[in-house]
Design a protein around this motif. Structure first.
Motif, short mmCIF file in Angstrom:
data_model
loop_
_atom_site.label_atom_id
_atom_site.label_comp_id
_atom_site.label_asym_id
_atom_site.label_seq_id
_atom_site.Cartn_x
_atom_site.Cartn_y
_atom_site.Cartn_z
N THR A 197 -14.40 -16.17 4.36
CA THR A 197 -14.33 -14.80 3.86
C THR A 197 -14.91 -14.72 2.45
N GLU A 208 -12.73 -5.54 5.59
CA GLU A 208 -12.44 -4.90 4.31
C GLU A 208 -12.18 -5.92 3.20
N ALA A 209 -11.65 -7.09 3.58
CA ALA A 209 -11.37 -8.13 2.58
C ALA A 209 -12.67 -8.62 1.94
N VAL A 265 -4.78 -5.72 1.37
CA VAL A 265 -5.76 -5.74 2.45
C VAL A 265 -5.46 -6.94 3.35
N LYS A 276 -9.67 -9.13 7.87
CA LYS A 276 -10.47 -7.95 8.23
C LYS A 276 -11.72 -7.85 7.35
N ASP A 329 -15.36 -6.85 1.54
CA ASP A 329 -15.81 -5.79 0.63
C ASP A 329 -15.05 -5.83 -0.69
N GLU A 330 -13.74 -6.06 -0.62
CA GLU A 330 -12.91 -6.11 -1.84
C GLU A 330 -13.35 -7.26 -2.74
N ASN A 387 0.82 -1.22 0.00
CA ASN A 387 0.00 0.00 0.00
C ASN A 387 0.85 1.27 0.00
#
Length: 380
Positions: free
Chosen positions: A99, A73-74, A67, A71, A76-77, A42
């Motif tokens: 996930t 956020e994973a 990512v 989490k 969402d990705e 990142n």
């Protein structure tokens, strides 16, 4: 812009699949548990793949982010991705399945009916199918029906040697020039993506076994014999004339079984073996024998790179003398830093070589078991 989530930001994830996806116009999100690597990705938003072979080349990989795969956020990705790939190791696939399942449920809840394809790029037979099973165990009945319609799970065969060579920048990677990525055409959902280096195939099992029982068989036998002889790396081990002779003959025995099973052209397969064993000699890779030989219990399992080619060739009544040497050498693999090696040696100490080999390999052919014990004792 197209987006791909690459589970596993290790050397193979960055040096092989992730690099090809980036070069094919995808924004690649690397998902991993190692925050040090994710933070660096990142921060830099680029890294270099150093191709070290007869011809050397530096490839700058861009359009990337990272990512933490544990989490939210994973999820969402993945839920907004076109493609998901993995390079985490077979035993890790069940751990990332929840996930992925959560992301599929989110796509369903969001009304996102764009096709998404998930490809497990692992050194295993039908790794994607194994991942799919684990994912479906975490889906609701509605989620399963949604995935059936909109999520593809193509199996694949992958081949590239990516050794853990340390670079000045720790996210840079060293790779060999050669690579192969064969993906099952029929299992895609929607339009098949155009990805650099990806070859679509119809008879995937033949390609999986060709790679697993040629490259992986020869590679691990070289590592086990090399460790016994005190060689630190694959290129040093294969330079030993006796090891080269055993490995090349074991690969021919495995190949003869494949020719019978899949109808490969003998001359073309002989050329393939020659190309593969030539890769072991690459001095730039400095591939450690302990790395290649790790997880011996998995490699001695019935469907993997030692026992399956052995039983395939033996089943056709073909010679397997040098494959047997490879199995004997694998049983000697003693590395205190490898959990499976420690377990292997404990089994041998407690049960004896024959019973331990019988349990691990699940072989029932008494003559093959006798021969394995004989080869083990010769190598002691």
């Amino acid at each position: 812009m197209k987006k791909a989530v690459q589970f596993g930001a290790g050397n193979i994830g960055r040096g092989f699949i992730g690099a090809l996806l980036s070069q094919s116009g995808y924004h690649v999100v690397f998902a991993d548990v190692v925050d040090k690597i994710i933070d660096k990705i990142n921060e830099d938003k680029t890294y270099t793949v150093h191709v070290m072979d007869v011809e050397c080349e530096d490839q700058k990989i861009e359009n990337i982010s990272g990512v933490n795969s544990t989490k939210p956020e994973a999820v969402d990705e993945i839920a907004s991705a076109d493609l998901v790939t993995t390079a985490v190791g077979l035993v890790i696939l069940p751990r990332i399945a929840p996930t992925i399942a959560a992301a599929i449920e989110k796509r369903m809840a969001d009304g996102n009916k764009e096709p998404m394809n998930i490809i497990a790029c692992e050194n295993a037979i039908r790794g994607t199918s194994q991942l799919k099973k684990a994912v479906y165990e975490n889906l609701s009945e509605e989620g399963k029906a949604f995935a059936d319609e909109y999520v593809g799970f193509p199996d694949c065969a992958v081949d590239r040697i990516v050794p853990p060579v340390k670079s000045e920048n720790f996210i840079d990677v060293v790779v060999e020039e050669y690579y192969e990525w064969d993906v099952e055409r029929a299992s895609f959902k929607g339009e098949i993506p155009e990805i650099k280096g990806m070859t679509l195939v119809d008879d995937l099992m033949a390609y999986i076994e060709r790679k697993l029982f040629t490259l992986n068989t020869g590679h691990c036998i070289t590592s086990y014999l090399g460790k016994l002889r005190g060689f630190p790396t694959i290129d040093a081990a294969i330079a030993d004339e006796e090891i080269y002779d055993i490995v090349s003959k074991a690969m021919k025995e495995s190949g003869d079984g494949l020719i019978k099973k899949h109808g490969f052209d003998p001359e073309k397969h002989a050329a393939y073996i020659k190309k593969i064993i030539g890769r072991f000699k690459n001095p730039y890779l400095q591939d450690d024998v302990s790395r290649v030989g790790r997880e011996p219990l998995r490699k001695l399992s019935p469907t993997d790179r030692l026992i399956s080619p052995l039983t395939t060739a033996a089943g056709y009544g073909l010679p397997v003398d040098h494959l047997l040497v490879g199995v004997g050498a694998a049983l000697h693999y003693d590395n205190p830093e490898d959990k499976q090696s420690v377990e292997l040696q404990a089994k041998i100490k407690e049960q004896g070589v024959r019973e331990a080999a019988k349990e691990i390999t699940q072989l029932t052919d008494e003559k093959l078991l006798d021969a394995i014990v004989a080869e083990y004792e010769k190598l002691a």
